[in-house]
Design an enzyme around this catalytic site. Structure first.
Site, short mmCIF file in Angstrom:
data_model
loop_
_atom_site.label_atom_id
_atom_site.label_comp_id
_atom_site.label_asym_id
_atom_site.label_seq_id
_atom_site.Cartn_x
_atom_site.Cartn_y
_atom_site.Cartn_z
N GLN A 96 0.95 -1.40 0.24
CA GLN A 96 0.06 0.02 0.11
C GLN A 96 0.89 1.39 -0.07
OE1 GLN A 96 -3.34 -0.77 3.06
NE2 GLN A 96 -1.91 -2.13 3.81
N HIS A 114 -1.60 1.16 -4.33
CA HIS A 114 -2.09 2.50 -4.10
C HIS A 114 -1.39 3.60 -4.86
CE1 HIS A 114 -4.26 1.67 0.11
NE2 HIS A 114 -4.97 1.11 -0.97
N CYS A 122 -1.32 12.19 -15.95
CA CYS A 122 -2.22 13.27 -16.90
C CYS A 122 -3.55 12.60 -16.81
CB CYS A 122 -1.60 13.42 -18.28
SG CYS A 122 -2.86 14.56 -19.05
N CYS A 125 -4.69 12.85 -20.66
CA CYS A 125 -4.56 11.90 -21.78
C CYS A 125 -4.02 10.62 -21.03
CB CYS A 125 -3.43 12.33 -22.94
SG CYS A 125 -1.67 12.73 -22.13
N CYS A 143 1.82 18.25 -18.65
CA CYS A 143 1.92 17.11 -19.36
C CYS A 143 2.81 17.48 -20.81
CB CYS A 143 0.49 16.65 -19.75
SG CYS A 143 0.63 15.29 -20.60
N GLY A 182 2.77 -4.25 8.96
CA GLY A 182 2.93 -2.80 9.07
C GLY A 182 1.65 -2.26 8.52
P1 OAD Z 1 -1.29 3.10 8.88
O1 OAD Z 1 -0.65 4.37 9.36
O2 OAD Z 1 -2.92 3.03 9.20
O3 OAD Z 1 -0.86 2.12 10.06
C1 OAD Z 1 0.47 1.57 10.36
C2 OAD Z 1 0.62 0.40 10.94
O4 OAD Z 1 2.00 0.09 11.04
C3 OAD Z 1 -0.16 0.20 12.39
O5 OAD Z 1 -0.78 -1.03 12.23
C4 OAD Z 1 1.27 0.43 13.34
O6 OAD Z 1 1.14 -0.32 14.29
C5 OAD Z 1 2.19 -0.40 12.39
N1 OAD Z 1 3.62 0.40 12.74
C6 OAD Z 1 4.03 1.53 12.87
N2 OAD Z 1 5.26 1.68 13.10
C7 OAD Z 1 5.74 0.37 13.12
C8 OAD Z 1 7.22 -0.36 12.87
N3 OAD Z 1 8.09 0.40 13.12
N4 OAD Z 1 7.20 -1.67 12.43
C9 OAD Z 1 6.01 -2.44 12.26
N5 OAD Z 1 4.65 -1.91 12.31
C10 OAD Z 1 4.55 -0.68 12.47
O7 OAD Z 1 -0.75 2.53 7.69
P2 OAD Z 1 -1.37 1.77 6.53
O8 OAD Z 1 -2.21 0.75 7.22
O9 OAD Z 1 -0.37 1.41 5.36
O10 OAD Z 1 -4.16 5.35 1.81
O11 OAD Z 1 -2.53 2.66 5.89
C11 OAD Z 1 -3.32 1.86 4.88
C12 OAD Z 1 -3.74 3.21 3.91
O12 OAD Z 1 -4.35 4.21 4.58
C13 OAD Z 1 -2.60 3.84 2.99
O13 OAD Z 1 -2.13 3.47 1.89
C14 OAD Z 1 -2.98 5.28 2.89
C15 OAD Z 1 -3.89 5.62 4.28
O14 OAD Z 1 -4.96 6.39 4.11
C16 OAD Z 1 -4.27 5.96 1.08
O15 OAD Z 1 -3.85 7.05 1.03
C17 OAD Z 1 -5.33 5.65 -0.14
#
Ligand code: OAD
Length: 245
Positions: A96, A114, A122, A125, A143, A182
């Protein structure tokens, strides 16, 4: 499980895997969404309504890629892929994350569901350009294909369909082992991949600092920092699966 060549491993990563490289996660204290409304910077409506603000948010993140490097977790996953592929097994890394740390660590079978900060697209196009040189928050990039005044970051915003879902679902349908690393397990459809893998019989692991929302009793939860925990987890799986060095 018989020969290593029968393994089909899918790994899903989230912001936690890059946290130890100094890339901010989204949720929690100090996260990217703290003090920021998602609707103001990460939706197509925000881009239409206030492109300067959205552009600035992503240009700062694009510029910051030059200041970070992969950590031991990225390297462990690249190493796992290398050893699985050498053994004739299947491996897919679904991320992600929009940073480029997995590829810089050597991952090959990588799906950016993501999108990627390194890419601009763009909307008129559909031309895509890989560009991390033009990162000025105050200047749009036009673009080169059609002359449209501003390319958008090629990232998936809320309300948009993640990329490569067909390919991801194909890999999930055959996966024997699934690891979520993570990720907080709250953003769908990514958060649903763990249950899909489990329901079709894969063994499942979840690794994160805090227990994510979507963990099930059947999943092995491995708490800790990814950069500390993953090298050991990968080594023990490689040993269990009989992978060569
Ligand atoms: P989050 O910020 O929601 O979650 C981060 C996760 O990583 C949590 O479960 C933490 O416990 C864990 N974490 C933090 N530090 C860590 C470390 N050093 N080692 C292991 N784990 C750790 O991030 P995502 O789950 O990636 O989407 O978020 C999902 C999506 O929500 C993203 O891709 C983004 C966001 O809004 C979009 O922008 C569309």
């Amino acid at each position: 499980m018989g020969a290593a060549s029968e393994l089909a491993v899918v790994v899903l990563t989230g912001a936690g895997v890059s946290a130890d490289s100094g890339v901010a996660t989204f949720r929690g204290a100090g996260g990217l969404w703290e003090g920021q409304r998602i609707e103001d910077v990460a939706t197509p409506e925000a881009w239409r309504r206030a492109p300067e603000r959205v552009w600035r948010f992503y240009q700062l993140r694009r510029a910051s890629l030059a200041t970070v490097v992969p950590n031991a977790a990225h390297r462990a996953l690249a190493e796992l892929e290398r050893r699985l592929v050498a053994a004739g097994a299947r491996f897919t890394l679904v991320t992600q994350n929009v940073d480029d740390l997995h590829e810089r660590a050597g991952s090959r079978a990588l799906v950016h569901m993501h999108g990627e900060l390194a890419l601009l697209r763009c909307e008129r196009c559909d031309t895509r350009v890989r560009d991390l040189a033009r990162v000025d928050p105050a200047e749009f990039v036009p673009c080169a294909g059609c002359g449209h005044a501003r390319l958008r970051p090629d990232v998936v915003w809320f309300g948009e369909m993640p990329y490569h879902m067909d390919a991801i679902e194909t890999e999930l349908a055959r996966c024997t082992h699934f690891l979520a690393i993570g990720t907080s397990g709250v953003v769908y459809p990514a958060a649903g991949l763990l249950a899909l893998a489990r329901e079709q019989g894969a063994r499942t692991w979840v690794q994160a600092l805090e227990r994510p929302e979507n963990v099930h009793p059947a999943d092995a939860f491995v708490p800790g920092r990814a950069a500390e925990v993953l090298p050991e987890l990968v080594a023990s799986l490689a040993c269990e699966w009989g992978l060569g060095g």
